[in-house]
Design an enzyme around this catalytic site. Structure first.
Site, mmCIF file in Angstrom:
data_model
loop_
_atom_site.group_PDB
_atom_site.id
_atom_site.type_symbol
_atom_site.label_atom_id
_atom_site.label_comp_id
_atom_site.label_asym_id
_atom_site.label_seq_id
_atom_site.Cartn_x
_atom_site.Cartn_y
_atom_site.Cartn_z
ATOM 1 N N HIS A 208 -3.307 0.563 4.765
ATOM 2 C CA HIS A 208 -1.866 0.278 4.736
ATOM 3 C C HIS A 208 -1.203 0.527 3.397
ATOM 4 O O HIS A 208 -0.028 0.185 3.220
ATOM 5 C CB HIS A 208 -1.600 -1.183 5.110
ATOM 6 C CG HIS A 208 -1.953 -1.525 6.518
ATOM 7 N ND1 HIS A 208 -1.048 -1.432 7.561
ATOM 8 C CD2 HIS A 208 -3.105 -1.958 7.068
ATOM 9 C CE1 HIS A 208 -1.639 -1.806 8.681
ATOM 10 N NE2 HIS A 208 -2.894 -2.131 8.415
ATOM 11 N N LYS B 287 13.073 -7.124 2.390
ATOM 12 C CA LYS B 287 11.652 -6.769 2.362
ATOM 13 C C LYS B 287 11.073 -7.441 1.140
ATOM 14 O O LYS B 287 11.812 -8.009 0.336
ATOM 15 C CB LYS B 287 11.475 -5.251 2.280
ATOM 16 C CG LYS B 287 12.353 -4.595 1.193
ATOM 17 C CD LYS B 287 12.197 -3.079 1.144
ATOM 18 C CE LYS B 287 12.965 -2.322 2.181
ATOM 19 N NZ LYS B 287 12.164 -1.618 3.168
ATOM 20 N N ARG B 288 9.746 -7.390 0.985
ATOM 21 C CA ARG B 288 9.162 -7.926 -0.236
ATOM 22 C C ARG B 288 9.797 -7.262 -1.453
ATOM 23 O O ARG B 288 10.167 -6.091 -1.406
ATOM 24 C CB ARG B 288 7.642 -7.704 -0.241
ATOM 25 C CG ARG B 288 6.899 -8.646 0.682
ATOM 26 C CD ARG B 288 7.101 -10.092 0.279
ATOM 27 N NE ARG B 288 6.413 -10.397 -0.951
ATOM 28 C CZ ARG B 288 5.217 -10.980 -1.033
ATOM 29 N NH1 ARG B 288 4.592 -11.358 0.065
ATOM 30 N NH2 ARG B 288 4.659 -11.225 -2.199
ATOM 31 N N LYS C 161 9.677 -0.392 -4.065
ATOM 32 C CA LYS C 161 10.686 -0.444 -3.002
ATOM 33 C C LYS C 161 12.101 -0.268 -3.563
ATOM 34 O O LYS C 161 13.060 -0.077 -2.833
ATOM 35 C CB LYS C 161 10.577 -1.757 -2.236
ATOM 36 C CG LYS C 161 9.262 -1.897 -1.464
ATOM 37 C CD LYS C 161 9.151 -3.245 -0.765
ATOM 38 C CE LYS C 161 7.806 -3.475 -0.107
ATOM 39 N NZ LYS C 161 7.632 -2.804 1.203
ATOM 40 N N THR D 3 8.380 -0.941 8.503
ATOM 41 C CA THR D 3 8.650 -1.267 9.904
ATOM 42 C C THR D 3 10.033 -1.897 10.013
ATOM 43 O O THR D 3 10.666 -1.837 11.075
ATOM 44 C CB THR D 3 7.593 -2.238 10.469
ATOM 45 O OG1 THR D 3 7.357 -3.275 9.511
ATOM 46 C CG2 THR D 3 6.297 -1.530 10.780
ATOM 47 N N LYS E 61 13.241 -1.581 12.831
ATOM 48 C CA LYS E 61 13.997 -2.693 13.434
ATOM 49 C C LYS E 61 15.497 -2.495 13.248
ATOM 50 O O LYS E 61 16.287 -2.723 14.173
ATOM 51 C CB LYS E 61 13.554 -4.030 12.811
ATOM 52 C CG LYS E 61 12.114 -4.385 13.160
ATOM 53 C CD LYS E 61 11.496 -5.425 12.229
ATOM 54 C CE LYS E 61 9.966 -5.360 12.363
ATOM 55 N NZ LYS E 61 9.256 -6.062 11.276
HETATM 56 C C1 26V Z 1 -3.124 -6.159 -0.563
HETATM 57 C C2 26V Z 1 -3.484 -7.212 -1.297
HETATM 58 C C3 26V Z 1 -4.221 -6.944 -2.522
HETATM 59 C C4 26V Z 1 -4.890 -8.148 -3.035
HETATM 60 C C5 26V Z 1 -3.968 -9.322 -3.010
HETATM 61 C C6 26V Z 1 -3.543 -9.684 -1.643
HETATM 62 C C7 26V Z 1 -3.153 -8.497 -0.888
HETATM 63 C C8 26V Z 1 -2.468 -8.687 0.277
HETATM 64 C C9 26V Z 1 -2.105 -7.599 1.022
HETATM 65 C C10 26V Z 1 -2.414 -6.344 0.595
HETATM 66 C C11 26V Z 1 -2.080 -5.170 1.418
HETATM 67 C C12 26V Z 1 -0.678 -4.846 1.365
HETATM 68 C C13 26V Z 1 -0.492 -3.666 2.185
HETATM 69 C C14 26V Z 1 0.717 -3.759 3.031
HETATM 70 O O1 26V Z 1 1.256 -4.800 3.335
HETATM 71 N N1 26V Z 1 1.147 -2.604 3.435
HETATM 72 C C15 26V Z 1 2.302 -2.455 4.259
HETATM 73 O O2 26V Z 1 1.835 -2.299 5.592
HETATM 74 C C16 26V Z 1 2.882 -2.104 6.507
HETATM 75 C C17 26V Z 1 2.274 -2.041 7.878
HETATM 76 O O3 26V Z 1 1.484 -0.916 8.006
HETATM 77 C C18 26V Z 1 3.653 -0.838 6.154
HETATM 78 O O4 26V Z 1 4.733 -0.696 7.045
HETATM 79 C C19 26V Z 1 4.181 -0.919 4.733
HETATM 80 O O5 26V Z 1 4.795 0.310 4.369
HETATM 81 C C20 26V Z 1 3.059 -1.222 3.786
HETATM 82 O O6 26V Z 1 3.541 -1.462 2.479
#
Ligand code: 26V
Length: 822
Positions: A370, A561-562, A567, A669, A673
């Site tokens: 992701h 969004k975050r 972003k 996503t 929406k």
């Molecule tokens: C990474 C980490 C790294 C360590 C700390 C905790 C943590 C928590 C989550 C993540 C992964 C983040 C990746 C993420 O949220 N990606 C998003 O995924 C969406 C669904 O596929 C996508 O639409 C977004 O563009 C993408 O940023």
């Protein structure tokens, strides 16, 4: 304020007798299950009673679905995810079971307003953002398209933090979503598994003297206890299970310690177990890095795998058929220790040899990536991994030996490339690369948009892709139209039904029939009226919560969004400052009234993201108070952005901001929406924006800025932002104003470093894209000035977004990855 009914038209005409019977059922649940009489019941009690009534119906479908999967020996899908951002569930359940109008009427007959109790339901925020919400949409779609599936995750007692804004700064408060109990979940004490950490590994000779077995003797042990929540598909078709694990001590109290007078120490085990399911890590890209995070990952992964194996064994009696009967999906690398854990269970517990176990493992797992952000790619220091999971460390080495041998045998890789394929990073501190582990142990690795998938092949996984060229595939993300159109936008759903009938409710492809109505002036008027009502609803919430008065006829421009530098909320805010400057300098021009909404949470440790929130609030305060602006521009930061707020904001947007640095947003996503709810997008050619443009047509979206390839070229070619800034008077002035303290008179230097970062390196190419962005915003204004044209484009967006349904995505996963019918 009273909301419109769930749909313009009910699914079935409510029968009075049904309603009376339902009302009686609600009263009965209130009395015998909540233990309250109608005269003393609180609104929460009514909420619980209403949920219990619908829950009973769900259970019937649930039992049926579970039985059916068993009797048909169907292959099951297991979706392992550290996040499930499910939000509120009551409306989802009413709506998917076609009970919304009956429940509204039944509750109404008891003097209870459905819309009032609905807002009391806590928002289950067991996720950070896109990745977690995608998991929730997928669960709903799997139930809808009839895929037998279980979601597995953690039942965090404290999910995503609640954000308050105090003096413009983000303040994080714990979210206590379980305070009033949770009527949706079923605790399954009997479904519990032991989880070990640390300790030693012994080798023991097997009976036949040939194979030696490894026995892991963990130093610590805790229990994972299951909590099940039913997930209802559209029309109640199928009900799947979301199983979340909570940590419990093996010994709730250490009696010896207690009796020896160590009353606190006696609870040590209990506290340790509790910590495993206490908090969701609120970072979505910067490495959490802490030991507790790895413990959480292993905790839920082993519990889920033990559960899966137990179910498989009880039905099939052996494990070689696992790949035929179970597809285990790894949602990002967070559960990817599963590759080593399944190998351990197969070899050490079930006596299967390495090669056979490896075949089963690869046949069973699939992995979705992701993000390409280097800082978000998980890796764990070898010493930590080894201390916590000594047996897994050995298995990782064994897998690595085999992997590198395979790579070397091809003769196609030099030493550097081999080093990049390795599961162990050797530059500097030795670390276990979880992405490479997930790749090696899966038969399918997918990206979440076409662009992201191509970039995966070219960047992070370039070498592994060359070694295993058939594994990477694309599955563009989707969203569930049930939540993100039918439920959140009753007005628009009703209008679409009037125009094209009900077929699209079950077959979203039929939404394209709406295209013809873009040219129908009367329809455009009705469409505009629905949008306006949705905007008025948002405006009244903002007025009530923030005391800011907004004009619903202004263009509502929304970025939610975050908060993350890639972003580029900063690009948006700088453009607001530039526009503010222009309005003041050229009061004679015909400015289009606009409200810029920003919302989102920043990771508590992410300094610049928090500063960007403060900047948005500082800029908002100055602009909103300036009489010279005459209300032509307002800036609003909406606190505590979450699923429930999104459900109000998506339908109220005219313009959707999707302006990430190209190549950095894997998919997005929120972009889907908004467009489905009739907003036009202003965006870069990033993530799924590329495919949204293909579907809605280039005339119905505002694209600007560098492409991913151009961003890479600029970065390689020594991008010099200072020169770019100096040639743009609008940008220079806006930056000078922010940097010199125009918006922060109490602390004029507050934004100096943030802005000097743009001059020095500008990693996210804010300066490079600024002029194109500002010019495109003026094009947006021009189209907005011609409402029939704007509305026609918005209608075409709605009509053409059906492809982005998560039902489509799930069918592709089912057919092309999981090999299950859908
Ligand atoms: C990474 C980490 C790294 C360590 C700390 C905790 C943590 C928590 C989550 C993540 C992964 C983040 C990746 C993420 O949220 N990606 C998003 O995924 C969406 C669904 O596929 C996508 O639409 C977004 O563009 C993408 O940023």
């Amino acid at each position: 304020m009273k909301l419109a009914s769930a749909y313009g038209l009910p699914l079935q005409t409510p029968q009075t007798s049904d309603i009376e019977a339902l009302a009686a059922e609600i009263l009965q649940a209130l009395k015998y299950r909540v233990g309250k009489d109608a005269t003393v019941a609180t609104q929460y009690d009514w909420l619980t009673a209403a949920i219990l009534v619908v829950r009973d119906r769900i259970i019937d479908h649930w039992v049926k679905s579970t039985k059916q999967a068993y009797e048909q020996s169907a292959k099951r899908v297991y979706y392992l995810s550290l996040e499930f951002l499910i939000g509120r569930l009551m409306r989802d359940a009413f709506s998917n079971l076609g009970m919304m109008e009956d429940m509204r009427a039944a509750l109404g007959s008891l003097g209870v307003e459905l819309d009032v109790i609905a807002t009391l339901e806590p928002d289950a925020a067991l996720g950070n953002g896109g990745l977690g919400r995608l998991a929730a949409c997928f669960m709903e779609s799997m139930a809808t398209v009839d895929v037998p599936a279980h979601g597995y995750g953690i039942r965090y007692a404290n999910g995503m933090f609640r954000q308050e804004i105090s003096d413009g700064w983000q303040v994080e408060l714990p979210e206590t979503w379980l305070d009033h109990g949770n009527p949706w979940e079923f605790e399954r004490r009997e479904r519990s598994f032991e989880v070990g950490f640390g300790g030693t590994v012994e080798q023991v000779a097997a009976k036949d003297g040939r194979l030696e077995r490894h026995v892991w003797r963990p130093q610590e042990r805790v229990l994972a206890v299951a909590y099940d929540t039913p997930v209802v598909g559209w029309r109640g078709n199928r009900v799947n299970t979301l199983r979340l694990w909570a940590g419990m001590p093996v010994d709730p109290i250490l009696l010896d310690a207690f009796n020896a007078g160590d009353h606190i120490g006696a609870l040590r085990e209990s506290n340790k177990a509790d910590a495993l399911s206490r908090v969701l890590y609120p970072a979505d890209s910067s490495p959490a890095g802490q030991e507790l995070r790895l413990r959480q990952e292993y905790f839920f992964t082993t519990a889920s795998l033990q559960d899966i194996i137990q179910r498989h064994l009880s039905q099939y009696g052996e494990l070689h058929s696992l790949p035929e009967k179970a597809a285990i999906h790894l949602n990002d690398t967070h559960p990817s220790v599963a590759v080593a854990e399944l190998m351990r269970l197969l070899m050490d517990v079930h006596g299967i040899d390495f090669d056979t176990a490896w075949g089963i493992t690869k046949g069973t797992f699939a992995y979705t990536n992701h993000t390409l952000l280097p800082e978000a790619l998980e890796s764990w220091p070898v010493p930590l991994f080894e201390r916590l999971l000594p047996r897994h460390m050995q298995i990782v080495y064994a897998i690595n030996a085999q992997l590198l041998h395979e790579a070397r045998t091809t003769g196609q890789f030099d030493g550097e490339q081999i080093a990049r394929i390795s599961l162990i990073e050797e530059n500097g501190e030795r670390r276990v690369r979880m992405g490479n582990l997930a790749f090696a142990g899966s038969h399918s690795i997918n990206g979440v948009s076409a662009l992201h998938t191509e970039l995966m092949k070219e960047t992070v996984f370039a070498d592994l892709h060359r070694l295993y060229p058939s594994r990477i595939n694309n599955k563009t993300n989707g969203i569930t139209q049930r939540r993100w159109l039918f439920q959140c936008n009753a007005g628009l759903t009703g209008l679409i039904r009037e125009a094209i009938g009900d077929r699209f409710l079950d077959d979203i492809a039929a939404l394209t029939e709406l295209d013809a109505f873009a040219g129908d002036a009367a329809f455009r008027e009705k469409f505009a009226a629905v949008k306006r009502a949705n905007k008025a609803r948002l405006a009244s919430i903002v007025a009530e919560r923030q005391g800011i008065k907004l004009d619903p006829s202004a263009l509502f421009d929304i970025q939610i969004k975050r908060i993350h530098e890639y972003k580029r909320q900063l690009l948006n805010i700088i453009e607001a400052v530039a526009l503010y400057d222009q309005i003041r300098s050229h009061p004679e021009r015909d400015w289009m009234p606009r409200v810029k909404f920003l919302g989102g949470k920043a990771a508590p440790s992410y300094h610049n993201a928090k500063l960007i929130i403060k900047l948005a609030n500082d800029v908002a305060r100055v602009i909103n108070r300036d009489p010279a602006v005459r209300g032509l521009l307002k800036v609003v930061f909406t606190p505590n952005y979450n699923v429930s707020l999104a459900e109000v904001m998506m339908p109220a947007a005219d313009l959707s901001e999707q302006i990430s640095t190209a190549g950095m947003e894997a998919s997005g996503t929120g972009n889907m929406k908004f467009a489905l709810n009739g907003a036009l997008t202003i965006g870069t050619l990033d993530g799924a924006n590329v495919e949204i443009r293909e579907h809605v047509g280039a005339d119905n979206i505002f694209i600007f800025g560098l492409t991913a390839q151009e961003v890479a070229e600029r970065r390689n070619g020594g991008y010099a932002p200072r020169g770019v800034i100096e040639t743009s008077p609008e940008l220079s002035q806006a930056l000078a104003a922010i940097s010199s303290g125009v918006f922060s008179p109490d602390d004029p230097n507050r934004y100096r470093d943030l802005i000097s970062g743009l001059y020095d390196h500008d990693w996210f190419m804010v300066a490079a894209d600024f002029d194109a962005y500002a010019a495109t915003q003026r094009q947006v204004d021009a189209v907005w000035g011609d409402s029939p044209d704007w509305n026609a484009r918005a209608i075409r967006n709605v009509a053409r977004m059906g492809w982005f349904s998560s039902d489509r995505t799930i069918r592709q996963y089912a057919r092309e990855i999981w090999n299950v019918p859908a």
